[in-house]
Design an enzyme around this catalytic site. Structure first.
Site, PDB file in Angstrom:
ATOM      1  N   LYS A 165       0.837  -1.208   0.000  1.00 15.14           N
ATOM      2  CA  LYS A 165       0.000   0.000   0.000  1.00 15.14           C
ATOM      3  C   LYS A 165       0.870   1.255   0.000  1.00 15.14           C
ATOM      4  CE  LYS A 165      -3.838   0.082   2.425  1.00 15.14           C
ATOM      5  NZ  LYS A 165      -3.560  -1.149   3.141  1.00 15.14           N
ATOM      6  N   ARG A 208      -3.175   2.958   8.668  1.00 15.79           N
ATOM      7  CA  ARG A 208      -3.556   1.805   7.831  1.00 15.79           C
ATOM      8  C   ARG A 208      -2.377   0.859   7.679  1.00 15.79           C
ATOM      9  NH1 ARG A 208      -6.262   4.877   2.691  1.00 15.79           N
ATOM     10  NH2 ARG A 208      -7.728   3.149   2.761  1.00 15.79           N
ATOM     11  N   GLY A 246      -8.849  -5.376   2.787  1.00 17.15           N
ATOM     12  CA  GLY A 246      -9.612  -5.528   4.022  1.00 17.15           C
ATOM     13  C   GLY A 246      -9.129  -6.602   4.959  1.00 17.15           C
ATOM     14  N   THR A 304      -7.857  -0.859   9.612  1.00 15.95           N
ATOM     15  CA  THR A 304      -7.629   0.566   9.390  1.00 15.95           C
ATOM     16  C   THR A 304      -8.299   1.342  10.518  1.00 15.95           C
ATOM     17  OG1 THR A 304      -7.451   0.412   6.980  1.00 15.95           O
ATOM     18  CG2 THR A 304      -8.181   2.518   7.873  1.00 15.95           C
ATOM     19  N   GLN A 330      -1.716   8.708   7.237  1.00 15.25           N
ATOM     20  CA  GLN A 330      -2.095   9.601   6.142  1.00 15.25           C
ATOM     21  C   GLN A 330      -3.094  10.645   6.647  1.00 15.25           C
ATOM     22  OE1 GLN A 330      -4.068   7.490   2.947  1.00 15.25           O
ATOM     23  NE2 GLN A 330      -3.211   8.851   1.405  1.00 15.25           N
ATOM     24  N   GLU A 348      -9.601   3.865  -3.931  1.00 15.51           N
ATOM     25  CA  GLU A 348     -10.420   4.540  -2.929  1.00 15.51           C
ATOM     26  C   GLU A 348     -10.162   6.033  -3.054  1.00 15.51           C
ATOM     27  OE1 GLU A 348     -10.067   2.870   0.998  1.00 15.51           O
ATOM     28  OE2 GLU A 348      -9.978   0.822   0.195  1.00 15.51           O
ATOM     29  N   ARG A 368      -4.924  -0.054  -5.761  1.00 18.69           N
ATOM     30  CA  ARG A 368      -4.364  -1.412  -5.811  1.00 18.69           C
ATOM     31  C   ARG A 368      -4.831  -2.060  -7.103  1.00 18.69           C
ATOM     32  NH1 ARG A 368      -8.701  -2.114  -1.997  1.00 18.69           N
ATOM     33  NH2 ARG A 368      -7.286  -2.011  -0.223  1.00 18.69           N
ATOM     34  N   HIS A 413     -18.151 -35.195 -23.164  1.00 22.37           N
ATOM     35  CA  HIS A 413     -17.599 -36.459 -22.675  1.00 22.37           C
ATOM     36  C   HIS A 413     -18.401 -37.033 -21.507  1.00 22.37           C
ATOM     37  CE1 HIS A 413     -14.697 -39.341 -21.157  1.00 22.37           C
ATOM     38  NE2 HIS A 413     -14.903 -38.795 -19.984  1.00 22.37           N
TER      39      HIS A 413
END
Length: 855
Positions: free
Chosen positions: A21, A97, A112, A116, A163, A274, A289, A814
């Site tokens: 990430k 995260r 997930g 987070t 972040q 996201e 990602r 078959h």
């Protein structure tokens, strides 16, 4: 390296230090894309805290979490967190995260799997959130996910992203390709008011938008009854919302889609993004990602929209093929293309219509789809072998981009005409109509010619063995496909009998029971007869691995040792996934055959398969008489024609299995020869084991004869092969823009029943046994075999099955053919049968109606 790195300090070579990430966020930041500022605590900090952690044994997840939550955070790590956090400003709200080294990878997103924490405020709160992030590497779901993707626990490290929070007016998720249909460059946007957690966690029904080339194709309002919003001082709350109207303007939707395409272009692959829109209208990327669930596109370099059909699906081999197996099919396809006048300049390149993607084979059907004769032929051909594909192909025909141009028929008809002439199809059909003895005799002589062609002197050099392999593979298709005009004559007459008598084909399936000249049925019955000639001990007492060990050491009872060896001498070239010459044969790994014998020897009483087969032949004779009588009522002259047609049908329909039988025999012989080449390459130091040769193609194997070291290449190929084996979904039909037409269709149910294609008449109620791999599988007599697909390696299980339910196939596939041979009700082409039917469930299979219902 510093313990905490700003996003702008991260480069692509730091995956081991910062995780997937953070590496992506650093790359996006350096590319000038709008990423909220932040930093990452490197994996070295995790390593220090996790020191002494045992990554094996029982209770691993809980033990690891406890260790990480209770361990002391080193002073240097604590100081690095506090200093980096203060560098963002005073008490700035942040998102904390995870960023694992096994995360946001091309083959496993880990979306997930770790935790987070949003709107964290204060340095000490950030430290606590970091510790909880470390512990989340060991949640039960994260541990299970790593195990299912073959990732070692001890090899994974966790960095932590911190972040700056976006106080979002609206947020959500953007896919730059439709994750359901697979269509590339068609952006799908889910949006809801507040923080994106509501959308990501599935707590809200969001608004949905679809965008292609700047045009908004869909606007669908969700109820948006809940929003996640930040609290003053830290943390979040869930609040009820009115949810009226759309939460994004058209301009914002287009800007988001354009930004998504920029991210995709940067990475060169579709992305799961996201995002958040601030109250000032600024769009921020909070994460990107790869979309790991999309099936990879074939790379053929051909212009325009192409239509690809899966060879693996129709052959019942859902897993990948080895590189040498793919190389073999390139040569086989080159021989087929030559019959149509379109042979490649170098046969090793394969025919132009053959494509490879996901280590699987695809046939380019675009020429047929874009011609009117092809559109007439394709559905009829698919009905015989892969009925579910008929509806999919009809959906493809509706696509205006694939409409036939006025001149489209000429190239298709020209190639088809050459193919028919070079195959001498008119002559073979005439002979089949007038002289069945000569036609059947031809197929026997063909087998003898193939046996002679497969002989390789023991003194042959590796170069000569490779020359022989290329020669045989290029000539295999023209040789064995020459049987098909005879087979198709039989099935064509079967259809004629249906038309003249007025009896629907589906009601005539009993005519096809107990067919002669079917090598797969003959093999199954021979294995059953073998079980009647040997003592049940030790088969009833020992496990399959123990039986294998005894057999390979020559320590089974003398009669069993002798009989099994004789059977494998005749049929040992067969196996599960046998179209891949890189896969071991029964003669090499007899576990499957010994397991089936053990199953047979545990049975008590009941009607034997040989009796069922004989009874089926008698029922076929009576069914043919009934159809003939129906024809007589419609006109006296129809009866002798129908009688003649059904007689020829029974003489030739069993030959349907013969081309594949011969092809597999050729592949097995070449496999044996290539193992000798592999042993030579081991001696040169080019490979570690003889079997590694199957992870090269024929060109590479020849080039390796100079002794160059190919062990790293083989290791990479094996890793790719293992990843592809874990792929859960392979489409039947795939367009070159990524669209899976089957995903656009509703599989449909009828009155609560699971429906498919009727394949073998009769009704049976029994316990469902879901089997994904036939090796070692055991069916109690009368159980309903539920499986993805079958090849001849599966059919010994049919002898004890009460019924068959199969995800793939058509009425002439078959599995359907063999089910009719044994008189067991069968329904094929059932969407997702192995997921919709549970092991041990009581079900009723109606082979005439094509339904499977809970009992």
């Amino acid at each position: 390296m510093k313990t905490a790195l700003d996003f702008s300090e991260i480069d692509a070579g730091m995956l081991a230090e910062v995780g997937g990430k953070a590496a992506n966020l650093g790359e996006l930041t350096r590319a000038g894309l709008p990423v909220p500022p932040g930093w990452v605590l490197t994996t070295d900090a995790y390593r220090q805290v996790a020191e002494g952690l045992e990554t094996g044994g029982d209770g691993l997840a809980e033990r690891a979490r406890r260790h990480l939550l209770q361990a002391t955070v080193p002073d240097a790590v604590h100081e690095a967190i506090v200093t980096a956090y203060k560098g963002l400003g005073d008490d700035v709200p942040v998102a904390v995260r995870s960023s694992a080294t096994a995360e946001d990878l091309p083959f496993a997103s880990f979306a997930g799997q770790q935790d987070t924490f949003l709107n964290v405020v204060g340095a000490e709160e950030v430290v606590r959130a970091v510790r909880r992030c470390w512990a989340s590497l060991w949640t039960d779901r994260a541990v299970a996910y790593r195990e299912s993707n073959g990732i070692e626990h001890a090899a994974v490290r966790l960095a932590v992203v911190v972040q700056t929070m976006v106080d979002a007016r609206v947020a959500g998720v953007l896919f730059t390709a439709d994750p359901v249909t697979g269509r590339r460059r068609e952006s799908v946007i889910d949006a809801a008011p507040g923080l994106g957690e509501a959308v990501v966690s599935g707590a809200v029904n969001p608004d949905r938008f679809r965008v292609l080339d700047g045009e908004i194709l869909e606007r669908r309002a969700g109820d948006k009854l809940l929003a996640v919003r930040p609290l003053p001082g830290g943390g979040t709350e869930r609040v009820e919302t009115a949810g009226q109207g759309l939460c994004l303007t058209d301009d914002e939707v287009r800007r988001l889609a354009a930004l998504g395409i920029r991210v995709e272009d940067h990475y060169g692959a579709p992305q799961d993004i996201e995002w958040a829109v601030g109250h000032d209208g600024t769009i921020w990327l909070t994460q990107a990602r790869p979309i790991t669930t999309l099936y990879p596109l074939p790379e053929t370099g051909r212009a325009g929209l192409r239509v690809y059909f899966s060879v693996n699906v129709v052959q019942g081999v859902m897993g990948p093929l080895t590189p040498m197996g793919l190389s073999a099919f390139r040569l086989i396809s080159a021989g087929g293309a030559k019959l149509a006048g379109y042979g490649p300049a170098d046969p090793l390149d394969g025919a132009g219509f053959l494509a490879i993607s996901g280590e699987r084979l695809w046939v380019d059907l675009t020429a047929a789809v874009r011609s009117r004769p092809g559109r007439a032929i394709l559905p009829r051909a698919l009905t015989m072998g892969e009925a579910r594909a008929v509806g999919v192909m009809e959906r493809v025909f509706e696509d205006p981009r694939l409409a036939p141009p006025h001149t489209s028929a000429r190239p298709f008809l020209r190639g088809a005409g050459r193919f028919v002439r070079n195959l001498r199809a008119p002559h073979r059909v005439l002979t089949a109509l007038t002289s069945p003895g000569r036609s059947v005799g031809y197929t026997v002589r063909l087998g003898g010619a193939l046996e002679r062609a497969l002989q390789v002197p023991g003194t042959a050099t590796p170069e000569q063995r490779l020359d022989h392999a290329e020669r045989v593979l290029t000539g295999t298709f023209p040789l064995i496909v020459s049987i098909m005009p005879i087979v198709l004559t039989g099935y064509g007459l079967f259809a004629l009998a249906s038309k003249l008598s007025g009896v629907p084909v589906a009601e005539m399936s009993d005519v096809l029971r107990g067919l002669p000249h079917n090598p797969t049925t003959e093999m199954d019955l021979e294995l059953w007869h073998l079980s009647t000639r040997i003592e049940p001990e030790p088969f009833r007492e020992l496990t399959v691995p123990e039986l294998v060990e005894r057999y390979q050491r020559g320590r089974l009872p003398a009669a069993a040792q002798r009989e099994i060896t004789a059977f494998l001498a005749k049929y040992g070239h067969r196996g599960v996934a046998e179209i891949d010459l890189g896969v071991p044969r029964w003669s090499e790994e007899p576990a499957h055959i010994l397991g089936v014998l053990a199953n047979y020897l545990r049975l008590d009483g009941g009607t034997s398969p040989s009796e069922l087969f004989s009874r089926g032949a008698g029922e076929a004779s009576r069914a043919a008489a009934r159809v003939t009588a129906r024809a007589r009522r419609k006109g006296w002259w129809r009866a002798p024609v129908v009688r003649f047609a059904l007689r020829r049908t029974r003489q030739y329909a069993g030959l349907r299995e013969l081309p594949k039988y011969y092809a597999v025999k050729a592949l097995a012989a070449i496999r044996g020869s290539l193992l000798v080449v592999g042993e030579h390459l081991v001696g040169l130091g080019a490979l570690d084991s003889a079997g590694d040769v199957f992870f090269l193609d024929l060109r590479e194997a020849r080039a390796a004869l100079d002794g160059r070291d190919l062990r790293d290449l083989v290791a990479d190929r094996r890793a790719t092969y293992e990843r592809e084996r874990r792929r859960r979904h392979v489409p039947r039909v795939l367009l070159s823009d990524g669209t899976e037409p089957e995903a656009l269709s509703d599989p449909g149910t009828r009155a609560g029943a699971i429906t498919g294609t009727p394949a073998s008449p009769g009704t049976v109620t029994g316990v469902a046994r879901v089997v994904l791999d036939p090796t070692g599988a055991y069916l109690e007599p009368g159980e309903i075999l539920v499986c993805p697909s079958t090849d001849p390696g599966w059919t010994p299980l049919f002898l004890t099955a009460g019924g068959l339910v199969m995800e793939m196939g058509g009425a002439m596939s078959h599995g359907a053919v063999v089910a009719r041979e044994y008189g067991i009700p069968a329904v094929v082409g059932v969407p997702d049968a192995t997921h919709r039917i549970t092991n041990g469930q009581q079900v009723t299979v109606n082979g005439a109606a094509g339904t499977v219902e809970p009992a």
